[in-house]
Design an enzyme around this catalytic site. Structure first.
Site, PDB file in Angstrom:
ATOM      1  N   LYS A 175     -16.101  -0.873-122.678  1.00  0.00           N
ATOM      2  CA  LYS A 175     -15.237  -1.420-121.630  1.00  0.00           C
ATOM      3  C   LYS A 175     -15.819  -1.037-120.272  1.00  0.00           C
ATOM      4  CE  LYS A 175     -10.721  -1.143-122.058  1.00  0.00           C
ATOM      5  NZ  LYS A 175      -9.308  -0.653-122.046  1.00  0.00           N
ATOM      6  N   ASP A 265       3.346   1.189-123.263  1.00  0.00           N
ATOM      7  CA  ASP A 265       3.007  -0.224-123.468  1.00  0.00           C
ATOM      8  C   ASP A 265       2.714  -0.501-124.943  1.00  0.00           C
ATOM      9  OD1 ASP A 265       2.664  -2.846-122.676  1.00  0.00           O
ATOM     10  OD2 ASP A 265       0.537  -2.599-122.174  1.00  0.00           O
ATOM     11  N   ASP A 462       4.728  17.857-141.277  1.00  0.00           N
ATOM     12  CA  ASP A 462       5.650  17.330-140.265  1.00  0.00           C
ATOM     13  C   ASP A 462       5.198  15.986-139.696  1.00  0.00           C
ATOM     14  OD1 ASP A 462       7.268  19.555-140.520  1.00  0.00           O
ATOM     15  OD2 ASP A 462       6.188  20.678-138.976  1.00  0.00           O
ATOM     16  N   ASP A 496     -10.441  26.210-131.607  1.00  0.00           N
ATOM     17  CA  ASP A 496     -10.083  26.526-130.222  1.00  0.00           C
ATOM     18  C   ASP A 496      -8.989  27.583-130.113  1.00  0.00           C
ATOM     19  OD1 ASP A 496      -7.924  25.097-131.093  1.00  0.00           O
ATOM     20  OD2 ASP A 496      -8.073  23.500-129.596  1.00  0.00           O
ATOM     21  N   ASP A 532     -27.971  18.823-120.754  1.00  0.00           N
ATOM     22  CA  ASP A 532     -28.906  18.503-119.667  1.00  0.00           C
ATOM     23  C   ASP A 532     -30.235  17.967-120.180  1.00  0.00           C
ATOM     24  OD1 ASP A 532     -29.866  20.804-120.783  1.00  0.00           O
ATOM     25  OD2 ASP A 532     -29.864  21.996-118.938  1.00  0.00           O
ATOM     26  N   SER A 534     -32.569  19.219-121.909  1.00  0.00           N
ATOM     27  CA  SER A 534     -33.710  20.120-121.718  1.00  0.00           C
ATOM     28  C   SER A 534     -34.508  20.323-122.992  1.00  0.00           C
ATOM     29  CB  SER A 534     -33.208  21.483-121.225  1.00  0.00           C
ATOM     30  OG  SER A 534     -32.426  22.126-122.238  1.00  0.00           O
ATOM     31  N   ASP A 567     -34.636  34.513-126.201  1.00  0.00           N
ATOM     32  CA  ASP A 567     -34.778  33.742-124.972  1.00  0.00           C
ATOM     33  C   ASP A 567     -33.473  33.094-124.526  1.00  0.00           C
ATOM     34  OD1 ASP A 567     -34.542  31.915-126.977  1.00  0.00           O
ATOM     35  OD2 ASP A 567     -36.429  30.855-126.571  1.00  0.00           O
ATOM     36  N   GLU A 574     -34.457  25.842-134.424  1.00  0.00           N
ATOM     37  CA  GLU A 574     -33.469  26.882-134.710  1.00  0.00           C
ATOM     38  C   GLU A 574     -32.134  26.259-135.080  1.00  0.00           C
ATOM     39  OE1 GLU A 574     -34.937  30.562-131.857  1.00  0.00           O
ATOM     40  OE2 GLU A 574     -33.880  28.872-130.951  1.00  0.00           O
TER      41      GLU A 574
END
Length: 621
Positions: A175, A265, A462, A496, A532, A534, A567, A574
């Site tokens: 969209k 809606d 539930d 989380d 990023d 990288s 590093d 890895e």
């Protein structure tokens, strides 16, 4: 999990298959991901690190070429000289990317344009690139990914394993809104609102956002494709089909209301079938008019929505989330009868009937509809919003439970055993591996998820889009786990740490029940985590993904936990090491143990599995 790309052209990543609709302010298209974009920064040529190496390789080839004699003044080799002259077989004469030479006047030194073409980087269409200088130290994975081939590090015998063509064939909806075409900010605000709302939602019956782009005064939203049509496309419906659809919508709305979001809606056009399958599930779409609200300010006044499903209090300009319940009542009426409850030829006529709550059950099809169904509709179409049930209460209706249980098929014992094995293993995984599986789960289609969605609904007692601890405990009764191990598995899946397991968290914890995951999907996950491009996953990448609320020390520990070096970054190699080839043997051993324990517990509740050494299941991860 949604990816936000700034100053990126979506057409570099996706190709348009069909423009579904075009308006004055934007368009909606059906798209597929370009093969060259699959894997993102896990592909050598797409990462900053890879582009640097490729530039070095290009310069190396230039130096090699310039060390030759003035080769453009030499005649083309004849067949005889090709056979007898060793110099005619030099690598520089046989490179595909020197083929332009045969189309150039050999008596004239090449122009700057010729040299640009000659020394330009070879494309993947020219075939695999195999002549990298040895000092670049490219490993097998980098070679395979650069050349658009993926080798799996896992057992690929499972049905979930997909080939490159499988991911290439996945379709998405794109969209777009052209900012420069807008005379008013309403449309751009609507799309931005939809994006912000969708970012906060994670439910089996709500359309998934994949990623967004901002490019050249345009905003793009890539979403999963629901190609089965809207509710109008399959009318009429049986009572069982109507109940199944209403139940799905109520589950999504209950989840939204608990998160302080109202849709505003709900209508036939905004409920889509995922696929063309007769038993396809439905998903809510179009959240441009949705709004967030809080317990301290639950009242809204915006006059938004579609007239035929609009609640009477919305017409009055003062309403709450209960307006959605009225709309679901209208949807249920229409599904059962193929007619609208408040009919009129003009908007004013329809609004007058809505304000009076004036409807009946006199249509042709109502004669064959059960009294329970009619009572359900009447309970939702109450003029006083306080007299309507909440979405959670409505989902417990006897009509829905009776009708839905007829058509719903939950996973069988073998599937549940595989799910349980996955949950048990997942608890011992590293945090980075869990995040990778979250990305894979988020990008999986409904067809790929398969029975895992049904399993989630079975765990979610539930029907509100969350698995609470009591739900989880009840679902594991047949396996006889002790409380300590139940807690370990529950907190392992609660990525989380919110105290409940969300839909995508459950999918991430159980997706290996479908079998091993192929490298192409792992490459896609790596690309998402490497924000990023990288070529490495860093603490900054994870901070961008997880937010600033997580302490930096905890984010750094995620990197340290998996890195083979000091590093503070994770390379693609890895990352692949998190999914080693020995896991399938470990998984099979755990699966057989779980099957044996369940069979021992059938008809008995005295034995329990306790003190499982979950860390030993996957000590490497």
């Amino acid at each position: 999990m949604m990816y936000e790309r700034k100053n990126r052209d979506p057409l570099q990543y996706y190709r348009i298959l069909e423009v579904v609709g075009v308006g004055s302010m934007g368009s909606v298209s059906r798209v597929q991901k370009r093969p060259s974009a699959i894997g993102g920064s896990a592909r050598l040529e797409n990462s900053l690190r890879g582009r640097k190496q490729l530039q070095e390789w290009k310069e190396y080839q230039q130096r090699q070429c310039l060390q030759q004699q003035a080769w453009w003044q030499k005649p083309l080799p004849t067949l005889f000289s090709s056979c007898c002259d060793d110099t005619s077989s030099s690598d520089w004469k046989n490179h595909k990317w020197l083929s332009f030479f045969r189309r150039t006047d050999i008596t004239t030194p090449p122009t700057s344009s010729d040299m640009h073409n000659l020394l330009s980087l070879p494309t993947l269409e020219d075939g695999p690139i195999t002549n990298f200088p040895s000092h670049f130290n490219l490993n097998a994975s980098q070679h395979s990914i650069l050349n658009d081939t993926f080798h799996s590090t896992t057992n690929l015998n499972a049905s979930f394993h997909s080939t490159s063509s499988a991911i290439q064939n996945i379709e998405y909806a794109l969209k777009s809104i052209h900012i420069q075409r807008l005379s008013k900010k309403a449309a751009i605000t609507e799309l931005q609102n939809e994006i912000e709302i969708l970012k906060t939602l994670d439910h089996a019956h709500i359309v998934k956002p994949i990623e967004t782009f901002e490019h050249h005064q345009q905003i793009f939203l890539v979403m999963e494709m629901c190609r089965g049509g809207d509710l109008y496309s399959r009318d009429p419906y049986t009572e069982e089909e109507s109940a199944r659809i209403v139940n799905s919508v109520l589950s999504a709305i209950s989840y939204m209301h608990k998160r302080g979001v109202v849709h505003r809606d709900l209508k036939f056009e905004n409920i889509m079938f995922v696929s063309d399958h007769p038993q396809s599930e439905v998903k809510l779409i179009d959240f441009g008019l949705s709004a967030k609200y809080g317990p301290e300010d639950p009242v809204m006044s915006d006059g938004v929505g579609t007239i035929y499903t609009m609640a009477p209090e919305v017409l009055k300009g003062k309403y709450t989330s209960q307006a959605d319940i009225w709309s679901i009542g209208v949807l249920a009426y229409m599904l059962l009868s193929s007619q609208v409850p408040f009919f009129g030829t003009k908007r004013r006529e329809i609004a007058a009937k809505i304000r009076k709550c004036k409807y009946d059950f006199k249509g042709k099809r109502w004669a064959n509809i059960s009294a329970q169904a009619k009572n359900f509709v009447s309970e939702l179409l109450q003029l006083n919003p306080d007299q309507r049930p909440t979405a959670s209460e409505a989902s417990k209706s006897s009509w829905l439970n009776r009708r839905c249980n007829v058509s719903v098929r939950f996973p069988d014992d073998d599937q549940l055993d595989n799910i349980q094995t996955s949950l048990q293993n997942f608890a011992a995984y590293s945090k980075l591996k869990k995040l990778a599986l979250m990305v894979i789960a988020h990008k999986s289609t409904s067809e790929e998820i398969g029975f895992l969605r049904k399993a989630f609904e079975q765990y979610d007692e539930d029907h509100d889009g969350f698995i609470e601890l009591n739900d989880f405990r009840d679902a594991l009764q047949s396996y006889g786990y002790c409380e300590e191990d139940i807690m370990d598995m529950f907190h392992g899946a609660d990525i989380d740490s919110t105290g409940s397991i969300k839909y995508t968290e459950f999918l991430a914890a159980t997706i290996e029940a479908h079998g091993a995951i192929n490298e192409e999907r792992l490459a896609e996950a790596f690309d998402r985590l490497d924000t990023d491009d990288s070529g490495f996953i860093t603490a900054e990448n994870l901070r961008e993904l997880l937010g600033d609320d997580l302490p930096l020390t905890e984010i750094q520990s995620i990197i340290t936990e998996c890195g083979l070096t000091n590093d503070q970054q994770i390379s693609y190699e890895e990352f692949l090491g998190l999914f080693d080839q020995y896991q399938e043997d470990q998984r099979e051993e755990a699966l057989q143990q779980i099957k044996h324990q369940r069979s021992m517990l059938d008809g008995s509740s005295h034995s329990i599995i306790c003190n499982l050494d979950l860390d030993s299941i996957d000590s490497e991860n």
